[in-house]
Design an enzyme around this catalytic site. Structure first.
Site, short mmCIF file in Angstrom:
data_model
loop_
_atom_site.label_atom_id
_atom_site.label_comp_id
_atom_site.label_asym_id
_atom_site.label_seq_id
_atom_site.Cartn_x
_atom_site.Cartn_y
_atom_site.Cartn_z
N HIS A 355 -65.78 37.90 28.19
CA HIS A 355 -64.97 38.32 27.04
C HIS A 355 -64.53 37.16 26.17
O HIS A 355 -63.77 37.37 25.22
CB HIS A 355 -63.70 39.04 27.50
CG HIS A 355 -63.95 40.34 28.19
ND1 HIS A 355 -64.00 41.54 27.53
CD2 HIS A 355 -64.18 40.61 29.50
CE1 HIS A 355 -64.23 42.51 28.40
NE2 HIS A 355 -64.35 41.97 29.60
N LYS A 533 -52.28 42.46 17.12
CA LYS A 533 -53.08 41.87 18.20
C LYS A 533 -52.26 40.74 18.79
O LYS A 533 -51.22 40.38 18.24
CB LYS A 533 -54.40 41.33 17.64
CG LYS A 533 -54.25 40.51 16.34
CD LYS A 533 -55.58 40.08 15.76
CE LYS A 533 -56.25 41.12 14.92
NZ LYS A 533 -57.48 41.63 15.50
N ARG A 534 -52.70 40.19 19.92
CA ARG A 534 -51.98 39.04 20.45
C ARG A 534 -51.93 37.93 19.40
O ARG A 534 -52.83 37.80 18.57
CB ARG A 534 -52.69 38.51 21.72
CG ARG A 534 -52.47 39.40 22.92
CD ARG A 534 -51.00 39.49 23.28
NE ARG A 534 -50.58 38.25 23.93
CZ ARG A 534 -50.48 38.10 25.24
NH1 ARG A 534 -50.72 39.10 26.06
NH2 ARG A 534 -50.10 36.95 25.74
N LYS A 539 -56.90 33.92 15.95
CA LYS A 539 -56.78 35.21 15.25
C LYS A 539 -56.15 35.03 13.88
O LYS A 539 -56.16 35.94 13.05
CB LYS A 539 -55.97 36.19 16.11
CG LYS A 539 -56.67 36.53 17.44
CD LYS A 539 -55.82 37.48 18.27
CE LYS A 539 -56.34 37.72 19.67
NZ LYS A 539 -57.46 38.67 19.73
N THR A 641 -61.30 45.27 19.36
CA THR A 641 -61.45 46.72 19.54
C THR A 641 -60.47 47.43 18.61
O THR A 641 -60.72 48.56 18.20
CB THR A 641 -61.17 47.13 21.00
OG1 THR A 641 -60.00 46.44 21.45
CG2 THR A 641 -62.33 46.78 21.89
N LYS A 645 -60.62 50.94 15.99
CA LYS A 645 -59.61 52.01 15.88
C LYS A 645 -59.21 52.20 14.42
O LYS A 645 -59.06 53.33 13.95
CB LYS A 645 -58.38 51.66 16.73
CG LYS A 645 -58.69 51.56 18.22
CD LYS A 645 -57.58 50.87 19.02
CE LYS A 645 -58.10 50.47 20.40
NZ LYS A 645 -57.21 49.53 21.13
#
Ligand code: 26Q
Length: 794
Positions: A355, A533-534, A539, A641, A645
């Site tokens: 991952h 998200k984290r 990110k 992911t 969504k």
């Protein structure tokens, strides 16, 4: 064995709820609390899961089907009641039942605590997979740890993240069945004795792993699998000798020490490697699961060479990678299989999912720690390393290097298939971290692009959209998400667009109301832009907030200008030890405080950062989102992911060519996706340019001005670690991507002005994202990795 013909659950759900309320909880309807109702309802729903659950088990035995075992340190499930109710098709009955009694059904469902037994994407993926394995009738067990405390609760104090322990198990919990008969002794430490050529591991410490089972019911109740979580306890609960000697605290010590193992979920903390307790957790649940798997296998078969035909074991990242050595140990030391056959059998069973390619996140355990905690496994790993070296004398990759065991290569060499989680990520695995291993084992790496379960993420989270879709194309889409394609022509149907827009608008009103209750007031007519998200540098939440600052500055220059009013929403937790990520949180909150109090721009811009982002909050935010922020540095986000969504729920993505964004863009069409930023290979070359950050800053007056404002203390503190980082190394290329991000954001604003065309694009996102169902992903694993077949209980 046929079970006794006990009475089936009462036909009337209403009766069942009232019976449980009365006889299980000792309440009548007049005196029941929300929790009483929730528990009575949960029991009534659970009753209806038990028969399909038994039937599924029987069918698997009868057909001698291959079973899949999904080993994961994390299952980020969220609430179960609504999911189960929806999958059994009972939601209308439940709503009617509570309506009749003037009780808010939503409040009953929301009384359930989230099972937050995971950090983020990896754990949520495991939860989506459990639901999909049941929905497609794949005989499967999830195996993990029954943490007493899930992921910490986040709150903000003066804009800074504060962590508090999470306590889900102190609430009444309806879903698990304790299985004291399924308990195993798990050893640690000690010595390995050579008894006449046979190795015998004599551990110095033993804890008991006890099973707790939660049934997972699939769509339309067609199948049910088991999530089996292990809880640690002492072999001897009480030290009677100590108690008798008057040492009352000491007497309880063994229990306390043992229980520590399943006490708390480690927050993903790339900085805290080498934690002894973490390694104990990994071995604890992996070893218990393997013992259980072998016991079940041996109850049906007596030839261990059949194991790979009957058992598929999937490793969710390297966290359970000790499964390789442990399975070999069980086969060699306890079943008398030769080392080489044991390795072959184990490899035939094992699959490994990677991952992440972030070097700091690849697990390595010190040989000293391993020798101390798992001496026999360390011997076997040395033998495996030697075996690999013998077959590939020129290889550079080793299982052991610099005094550490490399869990990635260990998992790779012990698995028959290794998979990445998006096309781009799998390609990069082959080119970078696993370049050499891929050359030595050319067909081992496969891609299985992630997916999400449509039952939770569309059907229950977005009932208005679901009703609209079903009205338009029937209800087949829930079990076969590619059917959403039938919506495509409706993108050109003005009345459908109007209804679709009305759904989004209603969801936005709901969210605005919810946020108002949490102290932020936002206008449902503004554009809802969401990044959840984290919190992590790769990110790039800081890229988003810098762009927000620059936008605010320009709005303030010309508050009467033709701006698109917008709400920038953030959600997410930072690992407690990740100082830089916590600074980003602080900065976002500091910007929110200033921007939200600005009377000049109040009608144009708001920043909302609700604390304690979790699965349940995601279920509120995603259906109301119009813009999905997927802005990671290219090459760093394995898949994502959340991005899927959002697309399914009709938010348009602004994103980089990273992870599954690439596949989303291909499917929804480049016209319906706002692309910006460098590609993965451009990022790599950009970093080689010295001063790439200061050059980018020098070239962009907006970026400069935003950074200057931060440094000048416009937002209180000066956030020097962030500004220094961005004008220095800027490893994640925030500054280099800023200009293009700004450009794409304004293109997006312009697109939003044409509301009708925006809706057209949103409809196309929904219609073309059906491929991201985790049912499709699971079928891929079944065909490419597990060799498992769907069964059904008709
Ligand atoms: C490691 C050592 C010690 C403590 C914790 C950990 C740890 C825990 C969790 C390391 C990593 C994780 C989680 C990783 C994760 O969630 N990865 C994400 O997986 C998703 C599902 O495949 C992808 O969509 C995301 O891109 C990826 O970041």
């Amino acid at each position: 064995m046929k079970d006794i013909a006990v009475t089936a659950p009462s036909d009337s759900l209403a009766d069942a709820i009232l019976i449980h309320l009365k006889y299980a909880f000792g309440k009548d309807a007049e005196h029941a609390t929300l929790t009483d109702w929730r528990m009575a309802l949960s029991f009534a729903i659970r009753d209806r899961i038990v028969d399909p659950w038994f039937a599924s088990t029987r069918e698997t035995y009868a057909k001698q089907g291959k079973r899949v075992y999904y080993l994961s340190m994390e299952f980020l499930i969220g609430r179960l009641l609504e999911d189960a109710t929806v999958n059994l098709g009972l939601m209308d009955d439940v709503t009617a039942f509570f309506e009749e009694r003037d009780i808010d059904a939503a409040a009953v469902l929301e009384d359930e605590a989230d099972a937050a037994l995971g950090n983020g994407g990896l754990g949520r993926l495991a939860a989506c997979f459990l639901e999909s394995m049941s929905s497609v009738g794949c005989p499967a067990y999830g195996y993990g740890i029954r943490y007493e405390h899930g992921l910490f609760k986040q709150s903000f104090e003066d804009g800074r993240q504060i962590e508090a322990p999470e306590d889900w198990l102190t609430e009444p919990h309806a879903w698990e069945f304790e299985r004291p008969e399924s308990s195993y002794e798990i050893g640690f430490g000690g010595v390995v004795k050579d008894l006449g050529g046979r190795a015998v591991w004599q551990p110095s410490e033993v804890v008991i792993a006890r099973a707790y089972d939660t049934p997972i019911i699939g769509w339309q109740g067609a199948w049910a699998n088991t999530l089996r979580l292990w809880s640690a306890r002492a072999p001897q609960v009480f030290d009677l000798e100590a108690f008798n000697a008057g040492d009352y605290y000491g007497a309880a010590m063994p229990e306390n020490v043992a229980r520590t193992i399943s006490r708390v979920l480690y927050p993903d903390d790339t900085t805290d490697d080498g934690k002894r307790l973490r390694l104990k957790q990994e071995f604890f649940f992996t070893a218990a699961s393997l013992r259980d798997i072998l016991r079940r296998f041996e109850s049906e078969y007596n030839d261990l060479t059949l194991l790979p035909q009957k058992v598929a074991i999937q490793l969710n990242d390297t966290h359970p990678a000790i499964a390789g050595p442990e399975l070999v140990r069980l086969l060699v030391d306890e079943k008398g299989v030769t080392f080489d056959s044991a390795v072959e059998i184990a490899r035939g069973c094992l699959g490994y999912t990677n991952h992440t390619l972030l070097p700091e996140a690849l697990e390595r355990w010190s040989v000293d720690l391993m020798d101390d905690l798992l001496p026999r496994h360390m011997q076997l790993i040395r033998a495996m390393d030697a075996g690999h070296a013998g077959r590939h004398p020129d290889r550079a990759t080793t299982l052991i290097s610099d005094g550490h065991v490399n869990m990635g290569p260990l998992a790779f060499t012990m698995a028959h298939k290794v998979n990445g989680v998006s096309a781009l990520h799998t390609g990069l695995m082959k080119e970078t971290v696993f370049e050499e291993l891929n050359r030595l084992h050319p067909n081992r790496i496969v891609n299985e692009t992630n997916g999400i379960t449509p039952r939770r993420w569309v059907l229950s989270a977005n009932p208005r959209l679901s009703a609209l879709i079903t009205e338009a194309i029937g209800d087949g889409w829930v079990g076969d998400l590619e059917k959403l394609r039938d919506l495509e022509p409706m993108a050109d149907d003005a009345s459908f667009r109007e209804q679709y827009a009305a759904v989004k608008r209603a969801n936005k009103v709901d969210l605005a109301q919810y946020l108002a209750g949490r102290g932020v007031s936002v206008d449902p007519d503004a554009m809802f832009d969401v990044q959840i998200k984290r919190i992590h540098e790769y990110k790039r939440q800081h890229l988003n907030i810098l762009q927000t600052i620059a936008l605010w500055q320009e709005m303030k220059d010309a508050p009467q200008g033709d701006w698109v009013p917008q709400v920038k929403m953030f959600g997410g937790k930072a690992a407690p030890g990740y100082v830089f990520a916590k600074e980003i949180i602080h900065l976002i909150n500091a910007v929110a405080e200033v921007v939200n109090a600005d009377a000049d721009t109040g009608h144009l811009l708001k920043v909302a950062y609700p604390a304690n982002y979790n699965v349940s909050l995601a279920e509120k935010l995603i259906p109301a989102a119009e813009v999905s922020q997927q802005i990671s540095t290219a090459g760093k986000e394995a898949s994502g992911t959340g991005n899927m969504k959002f697309a399914l729920n009709g938010a348009l993505t602004i994103g980089t060519l990273d992870g599954a964004n690439v596949e989303i863009r291909e499917l929804v069409g480049a016209d319906n996706f706002f692309l910006f930023g460098m590609t993965a290979s451009e990022v790599v070359s950009r970093r080689e340019i010295e001063d790439h950050a200061s050059k980018a800053i020098a070239d962009d007056p907006r970026l400069r001005r935003a950074l200057e404002a931060i440094k000048a203390g416009t937002f209180g503190e000066r956030f020097q670690s962030i500004t220094d980082n961005l004008s220095g190394a800027d490893y994640f290329c925030v500054t280099s991507d800023f200009a293009d991000y700004w450009r794409a954001s304004r293109v997006l604003d312009d697109a939003y002005r044409d509301a009708d065309n925006w809706t057209r694009m949103a409809v196309l996102n929904t219609a073309r994202s059906g491929w991201f169902s985790s049912d499709r992903t699971i079928r891929g694993y079944m065909a490419d990795i597990w060799g498992a077949k769907s069964l059904s209980i008709g």
